[in-house]
Design an enzyme around this catalytic site. Sequence first.
Site: not given
Ligand code: GLA
Length: 430
Positions: A159, A191-195, A219
């Site tokens: 994450d 989750e690199w691109p999302l952030y 999410d």
């Molecule tokens: C972020 C991620 C989710 C999940 C939660 C856990 O929001 O995007 O998929 O892993 O953290 O805290």
Amino acid sequence: MSRAACLLVIISLMSPAAEALDNGLALKPTMGWLHWERFMCNIDCDTDPNNCISEHLYMQMADVMVKEGWKEAGYEYVCIDDCWPSHQRDAQGRLQADPKRFPGGIKKLADYIHSNGLKLGIYADVGDKTCAGYPGSLGYYEKDAQTFADWDVDLLKFDGCFMNRALLGEGYTNMSKALNNTGRPILYSCEWPLYEWPLKQPNYTAIRETCNHWRNFDDVFDSWSSVKSILDWTAAHQDIIVPAAGPGGWNDPDMLVIGNFGLSHDQQESQMALWAIMASPLLMSNDLRDICPRSKELLQNKRIIDISQDSMGKQGYRTAKGNNFEVWERPLSKNRLAVAVLNKLETGGPRGFNIGAAPGWKICGPQCNVTQILPQYKEMGVQTQQSKIIVSVNPSGTALLTVTPISSDFTRLHKLNWQGTFVRRKHTIL
Ligand code: GLA
């Protein structure tokens, strides 16, 4: 353009934009189960022992996956999300599982999962803390990668909370290297691109070289509005993200929430169909111990899973929209095509859609064979480019079909044409 140059363009369009992370994993979109959307950060094992984040949850899920046909259908990874660790690292600085909720420790849990012929996934964070406030891996990438390898973990979801956004690339890349240096094949879910999107357009070439899949957007929640927002984001960014997907690396639109509370059956069919078209990881977040038979049948539908896992590994595009319909198409191996027609009108009853209006229908010249998979399986037989087949699509539901061209000469010509035009075409309005 010369013939040779033209061929080069076609060949480059046929292969993904960049090399995938070279760890031999995720050659097809990952299939499995991930606890987050359904079980979240429930750590209250005193009052809710059946649903809290504990070793029992994963052991029970693994048992059901073997007994109830999930493993046979292809679901392989049992994945832990946030809230598994103790708030303190051990005396050697290693992450440790919460001793009360995981009395056997993660290594024992991995052994149990492996003895069932399944694989174990774990969760950590590139920054100071996980999103739920547990210890992050910043400053410990090598140590944590080695710990996961020592525990025989098979997948890491990494994450991006509590991290300086400018350092995301460095962090994700260093963890990728640390995992690689352990010598254990560990599928790397980022989750690199999302952030990074709030800061700048991510470099998908680098991401594909670093990760086996990557989250781009918010999410998923257990609601149709959430699923719709993911589809809308994906379509709006498809020219950037779709070329990055291919064997070894996939865009991840987040978990399947089929079998929970928030989606009608038609909406569940839409999620399943569109996740297959998007070549998404199929990571269910639901309670497999208690799931309704229709949802189970949908999640185990072999024809949809075959689309998801197609050997060519090309992600589909939204190719047309209009009149509250969306058409999504995914090129499949053997020159076949999967077509999904989504009815976005959330009022009224079933509406007819002439499947001949789908842009990919041109592969039906001179002839094609059509199979409807959703909402019901139906062989629709041999069709031509002129055929008018009306499929009926319920509000927020999806009709899913596969189309197989018949003439081999045409097929060869079409293949070149299709690959060349697919990514460049502007949306047609129906
Ligand atoms: C972020 C991620 C989710 C999940 C939660 C856990 O929001 O995007 O998929 O892993 O953290 O805290």
